[in-house]
Design a protein around this motif. Structure first.
Motif, PDB file in Angstrom:
ATOM      1  N   VAL A  33      21.277  66.921  74.518  1.00 20.31           N
ATOM      2  CA  VAL A  33      20.168  67.075  75.615  1.00 20.31           C
ATOM      3  C   VAL A  33      19.472  68.470  75.593  1.00 20.31           C
ATOM      4  O   VAL A  33      18.313  68.269  75.759  1.00 20.31           O
ATOM      5  CB  VAL A  33      21.032  66.788  76.820  1.00 20.31           C
ATOM      6  CG1 VAL A  33      20.130  67.085  78.231  1.00 20.31           C
ATOM      7  CG2 VAL A  33      21.637  65.526  77.037  1.00 20.31           C
ATOM      8  N   THR A  41      20.995  59.834  73.586  1.00 15.97           N
ATOM      9  CA  THR A  41      21.165  61.057  74.499  1.00 15.97           C
ATOM     10  C   THR A  41      20.041  62.157  73.970  1.00 15.97           C
ATOM     11  O   THR A  41      19.394  62.690  75.089  1.00 15.97           O
ATOM     12  CB  THR A  41      22.524  61.670  73.897  1.00 15.97           C
ATOM     13  OG1 THR A  41      23.533  60.704  74.366  1.00 15.97           O
ATOM     14  CG2 THR A  41      23.176  63.039  74.518  1.00 15.97           C
ATOM     15  N   ILE A  65      17.533  60.984  77.026  1.00 19.00           N
ATOM     16  CA  ILE A  65      17.728  62.012  78.188  1.00 19.00           C
ATOM     17  C   ILE A  65      17.141  63.358  77.971  1.00 19.00           C
ATOM     18  O   ILE A  65      16.354  63.741  78.920  1.00 19.00           O
ATOM     19  CB  ILE A  65      19.368  62.234  78.284  1.00 19.00           C
ATOM     20  CG1 ILE A  65      20.016  60.715  78.687  1.00 19.00           C
ATOM     21  CG2 ILE A  65      19.588  63.274  79.230  1.00 19.00           C
ATOM     22  CD1 ILE A  65      21.480  61.130  78.636  1.00 19.00           C
TER      23      ILE A  65
END
Length: 124
Positions: free
Chosen positions: A6, A65, A69
């Motif tokens: 992230v 991810t 994100i």
């Protein structure tokens, strides 16, 4: 590991957002926030593609991810869209403000749907 993905995606997305916004705005001599519209459209396309990939069985959690994100979370910006819309609406550029609100929502939704359609054309 998830936090690192992230963070790396976010650092990349924030940097791309800044550079893209500056590059696009330098080419348009209007008060309209073209740079924000572009990064939100690109982010919606990428996120739609990732969602479509997951929907059609090509889920890659590491990419979702890092890109979904991290990258898209930092690349796209609802707060700047909101601020720029209010600034235009209250600063005497009501037409630009209205176009920004309606255009951003339609472009964002359209880009997201296009991403899903692209994923479907690959994995469905």
């Amino acid at each position: 590991m998830t936090l690192l993905l992230v963070a790396l995606g976010g650092a990349t997305g924030a940097s791309l957002r800044f550079l893209t916004d500056r590059w696009v705005q330098a080419r348009h001599d209007t008060g309209f926030p073209w740079g924000t519209l572009v990064v939100n459209a690109v982010g919606s396309l990428v996120l739609g593609f990732l969602a479509g990939a997951a929907l059609f069985g090509a889920s890659v959690p590491v990419l979702q991810t890092a890109l979904g994100i991290g990258l898209c979370g930092a690349l796209t910006t609802f707060s700047t869209f909101g601020y720029e819309s209010v600034r235009l609406l209250t600063g005497g550029q009501r037409l630009f403000g209205l176009l920004n609100v309606v255009g951003s929502v339609l472009v964002g939704l359209g880009s997201g749907v296009l991403g899903v359609v692209l994923a479907a054309s690959i994995w469905h």
